[in-house]
Design an enzyme around this catalytic site. Structure first.
Site, PDB file in Angstrom:
ATOM      1  N   ARG A   1       0.808  -1.233   0.000  1.00  0.00           N
ATOM      2  CA  ARG A   1       0.000   0.000   0.000  1.00  0.00           C
ATOM      3  C   ARG A   1       0.840   1.283   0.000  1.00  0.00           C
ATOM      4  O   ARG A   1       0.434   2.307   0.562  1.00  0.00           O
ATOM      5  CB  ARG A   1      -0.956   0.035   1.195  1.00  0.00           C
ATOM      6  CG  ARG A   1      -2.008  -1.033   1.208  1.00  0.00           C
ATOM      7  CD  ARG A   1      -2.929  -0.985  -0.012  1.00  0.00           C
ATOM      8  NE  ARG A   1      -3.905  -2.039   0.093  1.00  0.00           N
ATOM      9  CZ  ARG A   1      -3.682  -3.297  -0.296  1.00  0.00           C
ATOM     10  NH1 ARG A   1      -2.529  -3.626  -0.860  1.00  0.00           N
ATOM     11  NH2 ARG A   1      -4.600  -4.218  -0.148  1.00  0.00           N
TER      12      ARG A   1
ATOM     13  N   SER B   1     -10.488   0.691   3.152  1.00  0.00           N
ATOM     14  CA  SER B   1      -9.857   0.389   4.443  1.00  0.00           C
ATOM     15  C   SER B   1      -9.238   1.666   4.996  1.00  0.00           C
ATOM     16  O   SER B   1      -8.414   2.285   4.325  1.00  0.00           O
ATOM     17  CB  SER B   1      -8.753  -0.649   4.262  1.00  0.00           C
ATOM     18  OG  SER B   1      -9.312  -1.811   3.695  1.00  0.00           O
TER      19      SER B   1
ATOM     20  N   GLU C   1      -4.505   4.582   6.064  1.00  0.00           N
ATOM     21  CA  GLU C   1      -4.174   4.287   4.667  1.00  0.00           C
ATOM     22  C   GLU C   1      -4.437   5.483   3.739  1.00  0.00           C
ATOM     23  O   GLU C   1      -3.619   5.768   2.862  1.00  0.00           O
ATOM     24  CB  GLU C   1      -4.973   3.064   4.185  1.00  0.00           C
ATOM     25  CG  GLU C   1      -4.662   2.708   2.743  1.00  0.00           C
ATOM     26  CD  GLU C   1      -5.460   1.518   2.220  1.00  0.00           C
ATOM     27  OE1 GLU C   1      -5.410   0.454   2.856  1.00  0.00           O
ATOM     28  OE2 GLU C   1      -6.114   1.673   1.180  1.00  0.00           O
TER      29      GLU C   1
HETATM   30  C1  LIG Z   1     -15.163   1.368  -1.215  1.00  0.00           C
HETATM   31  C2  LIG Z   1     -13.650   1.432  -1.402  1.00  0.00           C
HETATM   32  C3  LIG Z   1     -12.915   0.264  -1.565  1.00  0.00           C
HETATM   33  C4  LIG Z   1     -11.532   0.299  -1.745  1.00  0.00           C
HETATM   34  N1  LIG Z   1     -10.838  -0.860  -1.913  1.00  0.00           N
HETATM   35  C5  LIG Z   1      -9.500  -0.835  -2.109  1.00  0.00           C
HETATM   36  C6  LIG Z   1      -8.761  -2.049  -2.292  1.00  0.00           C
HETATM   37  O1  LIG Z   1      -9.331  -3.146  -2.302  1.00  0.00           O
HETATM   38  N2  LIG Z   1      -7.415  -1.967  -2.469  1.00  0.00           N
HETATM   39  C7  LIG Z   1      -6.764  -0.777  -2.499  1.00  0.00           C
HETATM   40  O2  LIG Z   1      -5.542  -0.780  -2.672  1.00  0.00           O
HETATM   41  N3  LIG Z   1      -7.434   0.386  -2.338  1.00  0.00           N
HETATM   42  C8  LIG Z   1      -8.772   0.393  -2.142  1.00  0.00           C
HETATM   43  N4  LIG Z   1      -9.459   1.567  -1.962  1.00  0.00           N
HETATM   44  C9  LIG Z   1      -8.725   2.845  -1.953  1.00  0.00           C
HETATM   45  C10 LIG Z   1      -8.726   3.569  -3.325  1.00  0.00           C
HETATM   46  O3  LIG Z   1      -9.823   3.186  -4.095  1.00  0.00           O
HETATM   47  C11 LIG Z   1      -7.455   3.315  -4.116  1.00  0.00           C
HETATM   48  O4  LIG Z   1      -6.330   3.704  -3.360  1.00  0.00           O
HETATM   49  C12 LIG Z   1      -7.446   4.103  -5.441  1.00  0.00           C
HETATM   50  O5  LIG Z   1      -6.355   3.722  -6.228  1.00  0.00           O
HETATM   51  C13 LIG Z   1      -7.419   5.613  -5.235  1.00  0.00           C
HETATM   52  O6  LIG Z   1      -7.646   6.194  -6.506  1.00  0.00           O
HETATM   53  P1  LIG Z   1      -8.213   7.653  -6.657  1.00  0.00           P
HETATM   54  O7  LIG Z   1      -8.143   8.000  -8.106  1.00  0.00           O
HETATM   55  O8  LIG Z   1      -9.548   7.754  -6.031  1.00  0.00           O
HETATM   56  O9  LIG Z   1      -7.137   8.486  -5.852  1.00  0.00           O
HETATM   57  P2  LIG Z   1      -7.355   9.831  -4.941  1.00  0.00           P
HETATM   58  O10 LIG Z   1      -8.129   9.463  -3.754  1.00  0.00           O
HETATM   59  O11 LIG Z   1      -7.948  10.885  -5.839  1.00  0.00           O
HETATM   60  O12 LIG Z   1      -5.875  10.175  -4.597  1.00  0.00           O
HETATM   61  C14 LIG Z   1      -5.162   9.373  -3.685  1.00  0.00           C
HETATM   62  C15 LIG Z   1      -3.720   9.916  -3.598  1.00  0.00           C
HETATM   63  O13 LIG Z   1      -3.075   9.706  -4.845  1.00  0.00           O
HETATM   64  C16 LIG Z   1      -2.679  10.963  -5.415  1.00  0.00           C
HETATM   65  N5  LIG Z   1      -2.950  10.882  -6.854  1.00  0.00           N
HETATM   66  C17 LIG Z   1      -4.132  10.642  -7.458  1.00  0.00           C
HETATM   67  N6  LIG Z   1      -3.974  10.619  -8.795  1.00  0.00           N
HETATM   68  C18 LIG Z   1      -2.665  10.856  -9.015  1.00  0.00           C
HETATM   69  C19 LIG Z   1      -1.866  10.988 -10.190  1.00  0.00           C
HETATM   70  N7  LIG Z   1      -2.395  10.860 -11.421  1.00  0.00           N
HETATM   71  N8  LIG Z   1      -0.552  11.247 -10.049  1.00  0.00           N
HETATM   72  C20 LIG Z   1       0.008  11.382  -8.806  1.00  0.00           C
HETATM   73  N9  LIG Z   1      -0.691  11.289  -7.666  1.00  0.00           N
HETATM   74  C21 LIG Z   1      -2.016  11.040  -7.781  1.00  0.00           C
HETATM   75  C22 LIG Z   1      -3.516  12.016  -4.717  1.00  0.00           C
HETATM   76  O14 LIG Z   1      -2.852  13.269  -4.709  1.00  0.00           O
HETATM   77  C23 LIG Z   1      -3.663  11.426  -3.343  1.00  0.00           C
HETATM   78  O15 LIG Z   1      -2.505  11.696  -2.587  1.00  0.00           O
HETATM   79  C24 LIG Z   1     -10.848   1.550  -1.771  1.00  0.00           C
HETATM   80  C25 LIG Z   1     -11.607   2.737  -1.616  1.00  0.00           C
HETATM   81  C26 LIG Z   1     -12.984   2.674  -1.430  1.00  0.00           C
HETATM   82  C27 LIG Z   1     -13.759   3.945  -1.276  1.00  0.00           C
END
Ligand SMILES: Cc1cc2nc3c(=O)[nH]c(=O)nc-3n(C[C@H](O)[C@H](O)[C@H](O)COP(=O)(O)OP(=O)(O)OC[C@H]3O[C@@H](n4cnc5c(N)ncnc54)[C@H](O)[C@@H]3O)c2cc1C
EC number: 1.3.1.98
Length: 365
Positions: A175, A252, A357
């Site tokens: 992670r 999580s 996380e």
């Molecule tokens: C219901 C639910 C279930 C989930 N299940 C999982 C799971 O099973 N496994 C898991 O690993 N995660 C899980 N997650 C967490 C999340 O979905 C992942 O971490 C996902 O990859 C985040 O993507 P995002 O585009 O929403 O990122 P954001 O929330 O928009 O950003 C997260 C971080 O990444 C940075 N970021 C975003 N895009 C970029 C980019 N293009 N370049 C550089 N930095 C960037 C942001 O600045 C921030 O610091 C879950 C979340 C939810 C709500």
């Protein structure tokens, strides 16, 4: 402040935009400036301009792994909205998939599964966009993105240059990566290597193997794996559903604690003293030691599913103790209060420190 909109091709700039509309927790106050960047060029220009002006910058994808202050973000938010996917057959049997950072992650997974490509199926149903997947080395059901990631194109914010980094240059671990919480780069596109056999990665996760009726290590048609993963995730409130507050979360909220061998043995002894020597304590091998289950520790420390936070405006999910959820009228302050209570409760009972996380924006735990 009245929201203002200006537009150039590929850009959409607004002011005073509530970030609660862009996070899966539906939490977060206003961003001073909010740029919707629809091309990689626009992402690069917007980030370079903010960096040159010394302006605080938040790169936002699907907002599914962030917890943003109720006071919002005093700076520029660049919302990555770039689209595009290409496939290349570089080696017989393998397909290299390139996806732009703003593509919806699960849409990409669904397309690869429909095309009979193996590699991403266990990562079905994870919210968010492609660009964030290497940031925290997204993982689920025994698979991490690091296993299929080839390289990323990114904007290095220190030099202002666009570079390609290979997976082994990203420090991918459980992670996390060199990109998480550091603001050092913006991912523009990601390349994955997938197998065109129609079969999954070896199934390693016991619960998934049981559901599929296979022994761990077997490969299974990718569409069956995707369906089973989605079913399992729905049962835990881990697939977004607007009508289900148990999914108004960041997934999580705490990572599973990874401890070096000696500390693990000490922690296991302390936990056994609390729960009884005959109780099996979930633990998994991890580099140099072992990993404990944060969900199990939380539940055993006295925080059941649905455990309420302040005013019942936030609570643990009724489907999974590891997800902190907004019941509709919660605030980030409420969620942090619940998170602190759970973290401190687990530490008090078992002496194990839980770490958040999601990326915390303008707040600390
Ligand atoms: C219901 C639910 C279930 C989930 N299940 C999982 C799971 O099973 N496994 C898991 O690993 N995660 C899980 N997650 C967490 C999340 O979905 C992942 O971490 C996902 O990859 C985040 O993507 P995002 O585009 O929403 O990122 P954001 O929330 O928009 O950003 C997260 C971080 O990444 C940075 N970021 C975003 N895009 C970029 C980019 N293009 N370049 C550089 N930095 C960037 C942001 O600045 C921030 O610091 C879950 C979340 C939810 C709500």
């Amino acid at each position: 402040m009245t929201p203002v909109t200006t537009s150039r091709p590929g850009t959409d700039v607004r002011t005073a935009v509530p970030l609660s509309g862009y996070t899966t927790l539906r939490l977060g106050g206003p961003a001073t400036r909010f740029i919707e960047a629809k091309t990689a060029r626009t992402v690069v220009d917007a980030v370079r301009a903010a960096d040159e002006a010394g302006e605080p910058l938040l790169v936002l994808g699907g907002g599914s792994n962030v917890l943003v202050s109720d006071h919002g973000f005093n700076g520029t938010v660049v919302h990555v909205a770039t689209k595009g996917m290409t496939e290349d057959c570089t080696t017989p049997g393998l397909v290299q998939l390139t996806a732009e950072a703003g593509e919806n992650w699960d849409d990409v997974v669904a397309k690869t599964v429909a095309a009979g490509l193996g590699g991403l199926e266990c990562l079905s149903g994870i919210p968010g966009l492609v660009g964030a997947t290497p940031v925290q080395n997204v993982g689920a059901y025994g698979v991490e993105i690091s296993e299929v990631l080839v390289s990323v194109d990114l904007l290095d914010r220190a030099s202002g240059e666009v570079r390609t980094l290979t997976a082994d240059q990203l420090g991918l671990a459980y992670r996390t990566s060199v990109l998480k919480g550091t603001d050092r780069a913006v991912v523009l596109r990601v390349r994955f290597e997938l197998a065109d056999t129609g079969l999954s990665m070896p199934i390693r996760y016991a619960e998934l193997a049981n559901t599929l009726g296979v022994v761990p290590g077997e490969r299974v048609p990718v569409d069956r794996v995707r369906q089973s993963v989605l079913d399992l995730r729905r049962g835990k409130g881990m697939v977004l559903d607007e009508d289900d507050h148990d999914t108004w979360s960041a997934g999580s909220f705490f990572t599973n604690p990874v401890l070096p061998h000696d500390e693990l043995q000490e922690a296991l002894a302390r936990i056994a003293a609390q729960v009884g020597a005959d109780v099996r304590i979930p633990q998994y091998p991890a580099d140099g030691g072992g990993k404990l289950s944060a969900a199990w520790l939380i539940e055993r420390a006295g925080f059941a599913k649905g455990y309420p936070g302040p005013g019942n405006r936030v609570s643990l999910s009724h489907s999974h103790t590891l997800a902190l959820t907004n019941r509709g009228d919660g605030t980030t302050a409420d969620l942090l209060s619940l998170a602190r209570e759970v973290r401190d409760g687990v530490h008090k009972v078992f002496g194990v420190q839980l770490e958040a996380e999601p990326v915390l924006v303008g707040v600390t735990l």
